[in-house]
Design a protein around this motif. Structure first.
Motif, PDB file in Angstrom:
ATOM      1  N   GLN A  97      -0.959  23.891   1.068  1.00 43.18           N
ATOM      2  CA  GLN A  97       0.353  23.269   0.883  1.00 43.18           C
ATOM      3  C   GLN A  97       0.310  22.257  -0.266  1.00 43.18           C
ATOM      4  OE1 GLN A  97       3.215  24.226   2.221  1.00 43.18           O
ATOM      5  NE2 GLN A  97       4.112  22.723   0.817  1.00 43.18           N
ATOM      6  N   ALA A  98      -0.804  21.545  -0.383  1.00 43.51           N
ATOM      7  CA  ALA A  98      -0.921  20.567  -1.463  1.00 43.51           C
ATOM      8  C   ALA A  98      -0.882  21.276  -2.817  1.00 43.51           C
ATOM      9  CB  ALA A  98      -2.214  19.777  -1.311  1.00 43.51           C
ATOM     10  N   VAL A  99      -1.570  22.417  -2.896  1.00 47.22           N
ATOM     11  CA  VAL A  99      -1.533  23.199  -4.136  1.00 47.22           C
ATOM     12  C   VAL A  99      -0.108  23.707  -4.382  1.00 47.22           C
ATOM     13  CG1 VAL A  99      -2.307  25.359  -5.202  1.00 47.22           C
ATOM     14  CG2 VAL A  99      -3.970  23.827  -4.138  1.00 47.22           C
ATOM     15  N   ALA A 100       0.582  24.034  -3.297  1.00 45.87           N
ATOM     16  CA  ALA A 100       1.968  24.492  -3.450  1.00 45.87           C
ATOM     17  C   ALA A 100       2.811  23.424  -4.154  1.00 45.87           C
ATOM     18  CB  ALA A 100       2.566  24.836  -2.089  1.00 45.87           C
ATOM     19  N   TYR A 101       2.640  22.169  -3.763  1.00 41.86           N
ATOM     20  CA  TYR A 101       3.389  21.103  -4.438  1.00 41.86           C
ATOM     21  C   TYR A 101       2.994  20.997  -5.908  1.00 41.86           C
ATOM     22  CZ  TYR A 101       5.155  19.451   0.076  1.00 41.86           C
ATOM     23  OH  TYR A 101       5.791  19.354   1.279  1.00 41.86           O
ATOM     24  N   GLY A 102       1.697  21.109  -6.159  1.00 43.96           N
ATOM     25  CA  GLY A 102       1.245  21.055  -7.547  1.00 43.96           C
ATOM     26  C   GLY A 102       1.857  22.177  -8.371  1.00 43.96           C
ATOM     27  N   LEU A 103       1.881  23.364  -7.756  1.00 46.55           N
ATOM     28  CA  LEU A 103       2.441  24.512  -8.469  1.00 46.55           C
ATOM     29  C   LEU A 103       3.942  24.322  -8.702  1.00 46.55           C
ATOM     30  CD1 LEU A 103       2.171  27.274  -9.716  1.00 46.55           C
ATOM     31  CD2 LEU A 103       2.220  28.298  -7.435  1.00 46.55           C
TER      32      LEU A 103
END
Lengths: 794, 443
Positions: A384-390
């Motif tokens: 999910q954290a990577v999702a925000y970054g993306l």
């Protein structure tokens, strides 16, 4: 462009630029002012033949020749004077009933001079590559870029409902009109959330079973699905039913990568068949095959095999393969040895290079990594954290805009584009998408700018399937196919017009243009090719066979009709609706002008419009649009043809009796009348209502023709104009800006290069890619001179 | 102010990396604090635009004052006669050619709400003026979830030029955030609903955590934009400024999302594609009513069609294109079809007003607190004239206006005088607006 320079120069203090301004000014202004031809020839000509109507208060068409004291302003008002030139040249003006009339020699002399005055630039002096306004990705480019960046297989722009893009200069990829509104930013944010929610997998277990739907099978049919599979043991399943009533069974085989692994007897009771199989990791093809039907030797609808799904379950041990988009994104995960920050960096450094289409600024990477880290610290999963970054990457201006900022000075006036910028120019021109790894790597090593490499890449890219964008985006807009969405042929007259036919007529022209690109044919083929493409629906419209069969019969056999649909319209599917075949051009047809798409989009809902068809040829093909009808002269009424019992042709003749109409319509109308044998949706007809169709005519230059095929042949004499217009449009599309007079130098080069290779598509493309405006840009005023413009945001 | 900002950026540049962290953290606590300033029964402003002009003989009343006679095209508004005024004599002179040649349709849409003359261009340097609704949005729209909404029924044209050398944006938009930045409109009723109300459940609002991250992301990309801006030339900066201000607008909107929806309207979410243009228009009107009723926004524009639209209206027997018909040359058949379209639009507008009227608010109804302008910037499509425009004003504006009249203003009175009056009435303190020359007396 004059206007731009004059506006900018006063704010620029550097001496060079002032000199630049003067130089440009002199090239088109001062010399002209003192030109003796203007004083002695053109001015008296205009006074004698034009100014009765075109001067002073209420000047016709807003053209007031009396206000030109010198020829200085001619080149600033290029479109207007090109129209004036055209009118004089073709004899459209002065009107035929005006006395006196200039002779042909005099007309040509005037037209030539205006042409030189307005259009020619001295390429040795001017030598300006222009400058493109930063372009936002348009909706199509956005979708295609994400497809290539993240391997997604859906269209965020249509799912989220992006506002439509602005269109300028005939295309939807022009920097100046690709505006951005708060609504659009909201949509970008929503799209980024949708994308991450679809591609990032939180729970891998849901992928332990993969199911695929496939259409039904007829005797002998095979259907294949492709699956990306992790190493391991799997159970394969197929849920099948033979639809014929009774107790008969038919053999159906399952093949893995072409090898039969199971054969089942399939009966009239829906049942799940299964077989175990060991797979190596990677892509595999599963094929289901209706081997034989002992009860019939034909494909019969009632004797079909329906497939609920094909599925594989597994692997029994180990982690299943997650969707490619997920696997591709997560190149690293945090572990005991790898911090969240380090893993995020491993993911985002390469990703941002591809997403931004250049080396990302380290600070931008840091910010993204920090966001991921903060989110993880707030208790979000790493996914999910990577999702925000993306999401942040996907709404960044570096992603949404095609930024060209890395100035690399080549000489005092021009900047050579950086290699990464060139890579994007190439890829958005030919693919409407981001550069692939090969382009990015060539850019990274600084090799791309070499002319040989550029040419090789252009050729490679043209051969790539992604070059379909050149057909759908460039040719589609060049020909105006987008307008097909807006035409509404009268349902009473044309009951067979429906969304499927609308789609089919567009697809025909796209396939046709695609063939010209794929076969690298001379551009002349657009006009005179003796082939086209049809599916059963279009074959019926054109009155030809489909692969030796009667299309009407194929409709009656179509799956929809068999299920009890209505025969009167053509709303349901034909058998083999989606099969397109190349065929010799149907009778009376030749090239794109006789294709249903063009014939329909130049018609009115209830009738054909010779005027629109003629105008389309002048505007879209010859690049010589007639001026709009003068104010207060209503467009000709074409829908009330039965009013006086006159034919459309007779009514147009009456219309042309009005001198202010005649000047243009005597050029437009004959062109359109040549296609009168085609009705408002492009079907052949011998009669229009009760009147027999007369498709004979005479062009403004006196050449006679009878019917569309002869007319098309006559138009081939206009090839130089057609090619030049095509080159201008292609360059406009490639650059994302309108052309200016100085671009004529590049167009001359492109024409010269294309001429050496029979005006083949690839020759045009390569010449555009090599051209100065494509590879360079005008240098900005030096930063010092911009200080006063450096204002802070509100 | 501007100097300090530049200095701050210089410092940031100097310190280099890791400038993300501070602002991200700085914003974490400051949410939920936002509260909508309460105002009882605020005045709502709306502009409904129709393309291609009218058939004035069957639209415009002749008798003045309160004793005016409804013409056939406005027949369906008869019951609402005391809630509407027809304002004749108003002009949008900037829709005229003024030396720019043909292109009346593009100019009409562009000038309708701006009172400015669009620069004739197919692309480069597109410019008209800031529209009245956006000036209102800046000052009067701050209290609501959305400063303004922009609705339509037709997406932009997908091909070619839209009108005689004018970029399509001119024909497709009436609302302009700045002189160079059109406000894109939402044409899908379902998406419009979701954008405004989410799922429409009472008290619903996006999850705070989700909003927080959206906010962080926007802050981050705004920083990207700030840094990028310095490397760019003038034209590019303008594009980036559009981006920057849009991001800021969305941030503000997110800040206001913390206010929950006051009513449950989840059952009013449109679920399917509208069956025809009439239903499409009514669905959009429904959304405007809901947006006003829930005080989600106080400012709305709605384009019933893009200017120059060539849509046909088969449900009322009009199979020819609207624009094509509007050049009717006084052919009686075509004239009556144009009147039929005029009437069809008016029927839908009556539906809208009726709904506003049936919605109670305060001591009266929602319509009492509205000022809705209904019209276009072409009088007669056959002539392309831009004076004596078909303009109707509905609602009382909370008592600021006394409707029920036909008022004839002196010829060539700028239409923008009406807008100036409306904006001043809701407290937007501007002295002029586009080509306005003064206020109108509407009470």
């Amino acid at each position: 462009m004059m206007r731009f320079w004059l506006a900018v120069c006063p704010q620029v203090s550097t001496l060079t630029l002032l000199i630049g301004c003067l130089a440009v000014g002199r090239a088109s202004g001062d010399e002209a002012a003192s030109d003796p031809f203007w004083e002695k020839e053109l001015k008296p000509f205009l006074e004698t033949y034009c100014q009765d109507c075109h001067s002073g208060e209420g000047a016709e068409a807003d053209i007031d020749f009396a206000q030109y004291a010198s020829a200085a302003r001619l080149s600033e008002e290029r479109p207007k004077w090109n129209q004036v030139r055209g009118m004089i040249e073709i004899g459209a003006m002065p009107p035929a009933d005006y006395d006196p009339q200039p002779n042909r020699e005099l007309r040509e002399k005037m037209a030539d001079w205006i042409d030189r005055q307005v259009n020619s630039v001295d390429c040795d002096i001017v030598n300006d590559p222009g400058r493109v306004t930063m372009r936002r990705l348009n909706n199509v480019e956005y979708d295609r870029t994400l497809r290539d960046l993240l391997a997604i297989d859906f269209s965020p722009a249509s799912l989220i409902g992006f506002p439509s893009d602005g269109v300028g200069n005939g295309f939807d990829n022009q920097g100046d009109v690709l505006t951005l509104s708060p609504l659009q930013v909201e949509k970008y944010l929503q799209a980024a959330q949708l994308i991450t929610s679809r591609i990032i997998v939180d729970d891998p277990e849901q992928f332990r079973e993969q199911r695929k739907d496939t259409p039904e099978l007829y005797r002998g049919d095979r259907r294949s699905v492709q699956l990306d599979i992790a190493d391991g043991d799997y159970e394969q399943q197929a849920r099948l039913e033979f639809m014929q009533d009774g107790s008969q069974e038919v053999p159906v085989a399952l093949l893995v990568d072409g090898q039969e692994v199971a054969r089942w007897d399939v009966g009239h009771k829906r049942a799940t068949h299964a077989v175990d199989h060991h797979f190596e990791s990677g892509w595999h093809e599963l094929t289901i095959h209706f081997v034989d039907d002992p009860g019939s030797d034909k494909k019969e609808y009632s004797r079909r095999v329906e497939i609920d799904y094909l599925a594989i379950k597994g692997p029994r041990d180990g982690r299943p393969k997650l969707p490619a988009a997920h696997e591709r994104l997560f190149v690293a995960r945090p572990s005991d040895d790898v911090s969240v920050e380090a893993a995020a960096r491993q993911i985002f450094e390469p990703l941002m290079r591809r997403a931004f289409r250049q080396e990302p600024n380290p600070a931008d990477v840091d910010r993204t990594v920090t966001l991921v880290k903060l989110a993880a610290e707030q208790g979000e999963t790493f996914e999910q954290a990577v999702a925000y970054g993306l999401q942040a990457v996907l709404v960044s201006p570096h992603f949404l805009f095609r930024v060209e900022s890395a100035a690399e000075s080549a000489d005092s006036q021009h900047e050579q584009l950086a290699d990464y910028e060139l890579a994007s120019r190439l890829s958005y021109f030919l693919w409407a998408s981001m550069p692939d790894d090969e382009l990015l790597d060539l850019a990274a090593t600084g090799q791309l700018r070499s002319p040989d490499v550029l040419q090789r890449q252009a050729r490679r890219m043209l051969a790539d399937p992604k070059a379909d964008a050149l057909v759908t985006r460039f040719f589609g807009q060049f020909l105006g196919l987008g307008s097909l969405k807006e035409v509404d042929p009268d349902p009473k007259q044309f009951p067979q017009w429906n969304p499927r036919l609308r789609e089919a007529v567009r697809k025909e022209t796209e396939l046709f243009c695609g063939e010209i690109v794929a076969q690298d044919l001379p551009l002349a083929a657009l006009l005179v090719a003796d082939f086209t493409f049809v599916n059963p629906r279009l074959a019926e419209l054109y009155g030809i066979d489909f692969d030796g069969r009667d299309p009407a019969e194929l409709y009656r056999q179509g799956p929809g009709l068999r299920r009890g649909g209505n025969n009167a319209d053509r709303e349901l599917e034909y058998l083999e609706e989606d099969r397109w075949i190349r065929v010799p051009a149907p009778p009376h047809r030749k090239g794109v002008l006789t294709q249903a798409a063009i014939l329909t989009l130049t018609s009115n809902p209830t009738s054909t419009s010779p005027v629109k068809r003629g105008k389309w040829i002048l505007e879209s093909l010859l690049g010589d649009p007639p001026p709009p009808a003068p104010p207060n002269v209503p467009a000709f009424d074409e829908t009330k043809k039965d009013n006086a019992g006159l034919t459309l042709r007779q009514q147009l003749e009456i219309h042309r009796a009005n001198p202010s109409c005649a000047s243009c319509h005597r050029v437009m109308d004959p062109l359109g009348l040549g296609f009168e044998n085609f009705d408002a949706i492009g079907q052949w007809r011998d009669k229009d209502g009760k009147h027999p169709v007369d498709a004979a005519g005479e062009l403004a230059d006196g050449r006679k023709f009878n019917g569309s095929v002869e007319l098309v042949s006559l138009l081939t004499s206009r090839q130089p104009e057609i090619y030049r217009h095509f080159a201008e449009k292609l360059l406009t599309y490639a650059l994302g800006r309108g052309l200016e007079p100085y671009d004529n130098c590049a167009i001359d080069d492109i024409m010269q290069h294309a001429a050496q290779r029979e005006f083949r598509i690839s020759a045009f493309v390569e010449a555009v890619v090599a051209s100065q405006p494509f590879t360079k840009r005008r240098q900005l005023p030096s930063p010092d001179s911009q200080v006063s413009l450096l204002e802070e945001h509100p | 102010m501007s100097t300090r900002q530049v200095n701050r950026r210089t410092v940031l540049r100097g310190t280099g990396a890791l400038l993300g962290l501070p602002f991200l953290e700085a914003m974490l606590p400051r949410h939920s604090a936002f509260a909508t300033p309460k105002q009882d029964n605020p005045v709502r402003l709306a502009w409904v635009f129709f393309p291609n002009g009218t058939n004035p003989e069957r639209w415009q009343p002749e008798t003045e004052g309160t004793d005016w006679e409804i013409k056939p095209s406005l027949e369906s508004l008869r019951e609402l006669k005391s809630d509407i005024s027809v304002l004749s004599g108003l002009a949008q002179v900037n829709a005229r050619s003024l030396g720019d040649g043909p292109g009346d349709h593009a100019r009409s849409a562009a000038a309708f709400l701006t009172g400015a003359h669009p620069l004739k261009t197919g692309g480069a340097n597109m410019r008209v003026g800031k529209s009245a609704d956006q000036i209102a949005a800046d000052h009067y729209g701050r209290a609501t979830r959305l400063s303004s909404i922009e609705l339509g029924t037709e997406a932009g044209r997908a091909a070619g030029s839209c009108d005689s050398g004018y970029a399509c944006a001119y024909s497709n938009n009436i609302s302009w955030r700045t002189a160079t930045q059109p406000m894109a409109k939402e044409v899908n009723p379902q998406l419009a609903f979701e954008r405004l109300f989410g799922n429409g459940a009472a008290g619903s609002k996006p999850e705070a955590r989700e909003l927080l991250f959206q906010r962080s992301i926007l802050d981050m990309v705004a920083e990207d934009a700030r840094q990028l801006r310095q490397a760019l030339g003038q034209q590019d900066r303008q594009k980036l400024d559009e981006y920057f201000t849009s991001v800021r607008d969305v941030e503000k909107r997110i800040d206001r999302m913390t206010e929950p929806l006051p009513f449950d309207i989840s059952d009013q979410r449109p679920d399917d594609e509208p069956a025809d243009i009439g239903e499409h228009i009514r669905l959009m009107y429904d959304i405007m009513v809901l947006a006003f009723k829930t005080d989600t926004t106080r400012i709305s524009t709605f384009m019933l069609g893009n200017e120059g639209s060539n849509k046909s209206y088969p449900m009322i027997g009009v199979n020819d294109g609207h624009h094509q018909l509007s050049h009717h040359q006084n052919d009686p058949d075509k004239v009556s079809k144009i009147a039929a379209i005029d009437k069809y639009f008016a029927d839908q507008f009556a539906y809208f007003l009726q709904k506003l009227k049936e919605t109670p608010e305060g001591d009266g109804c929602l319509l009492d607190n509205c000022l809705v302008v209904y019209g276009g910037a072409i009088r007669d499509g056959n002539r392309h004239d831009h004076h004596d425009l078909p303009i109707l004003l509905a609602g009382r504006g909370g008592g600021l206006v006394t409707p029920g009249k036909h008022v004839k203003f002196p010829t060539e009175t700028p239409l923008n005088n009406l807008y100036l009056t409306m904006l001043n009435a809701v407290g937007v303190d501007v002295a002029e607006l586009g080509d306005s020359t003064g206020s109108l007396k509407l009470s």
